[in-house]
Structures are given as structure tokens and as C-alpha cells.
Design an enzyme around this catalytic site. Structure first.
Site, short mmCIF file in Angstrom:
data_model
loop_
_atom_site.label_atom_id
_atom_site.label_comp_id
_atom_site.label_asym_id
_atom_site.label_seq_id
_atom_site.Cartn_x
_atom_site.Cartn_y
_atom_site.Cartn_z
CD GLU A 57 -2.89 1.00 1.71
OE1 GLU A 57 -4.03 2.06 1.75
OE2 GLU A 57 -3.57 0.02 2.25
CB THR A 58 3.97 2.07 1.39
OG1 THR A 58 3.59 1.93 2.88
CG2 THR A 58 5.12 3.44 1.63
#
Length: 134
Positions: A57-58
Site C-alpha cells: 500500500e505504501t
């Protein structure tokens, strides 16, 4: 929308810093980053699936922010991850690659690999592109 190389923001005091994630390359099309297995394991000594999801997600979010461009923001609306194998040590590398770069949505495939290039996790992230709030 922007497809240029993104400046890498400072991550002090964030989950990114706590997880030991380092961003190596960043653009709207592709973001590459690493994360240590040490400190990101579950009680059995394996890389935690949630840590792989955080990395995915980062990296996808950084790419989506680069795509969003000035005055816009990207917020995650869906993340799914399939875990293929375990890692007990070393550094894992995630690569987020654009699947769709639209005016309202940006989607990325993120592959997390071990030091031997074996896939540990494949994830897909979809972000909504919105006007940035003051």
C-alpha cells in the site's frame, strides 16, 4: 495528472519509518522500495502478511500521489494481497507497477520479492484521486 518522477517526501514519525521501508525509485508508473524482514515478523518468525500489505500500500500510494499531481491527493480504497511463500530474514523488495491511471482512479500491481527474486506476495491497490484538502 502527472507522469513524471515524484519527489520522495520525508517519512519521519510515520509507519513507513517504523517498518524500515526505503523508497528507491518513484514515479507515477513505477515505485520500488525495500523493507527488512527483521522487526516485521509474526510470532513464528515469518514475515508478517500485514507487513507485506503495508509495503504494497505504501509503494502504490506513493505512485498514485505522483500520478495525482499538484493540488490533488490519492487515497486508498481497496487493497488485496495473495501470499505465495514465506521469508525469515533479509530484505524484501516491492515493485508497484501502474495498471490504470485515470482521472479519478489509479490502480497498481505490487509484487514483493525476496533477495533471490522469488515472489512472496502479489497485491493490487486501487486509489481514488481527489482534490487535496487544505
Amino acid at each position: 495528472m502527472s507522469d513524471t518522477t515524484a519527489p520522495v517526501p520525508q517519512y519521519a514519525g510515520t509507519l513507513i519509518e517504523r517498518m524500515g521501508i526505503e523508497v528507491l525509485e518513484a514515479s507515477a508508473q513505477r515505485v520500488v522500495g525495500t523493507m527488512p524482514v527483521a522487526g516485521n515478523t509474526q510470532p513464528y518468525g515469518l514475515l508478517h502478511g500485514g507487513a507485506s500489505a503495508v509495503l504494497a500500500e505504501t509503494l502504490g500510494s506513493i505512485a498514485a500521489m505522483a500520478h495525482a499531481g499538484e493540488g490533488r491527493a490519492a487515497v486508498g480504497i481497496e487493497l488485496n494481497a495473495t501470499h505465495h511463500r514465506a521469508a525469515r530474514s533479509g530484505i524484501v523488495t516491492g515493485t508497484a507497477t501502474a495498471l490504470h491511471l485515470g482521472g479519478r482512479l489509479a490502480s497498481y500491481q505490487v509484487v514483493v520479492e525476496d533477495e533471490d527474486g522469488r515472489p512472496l506476495c502479489t497485491a493490487r491497490l486501487t486509489c481514488m484521486v481527489i482534490d487535496a484538502r487544505p
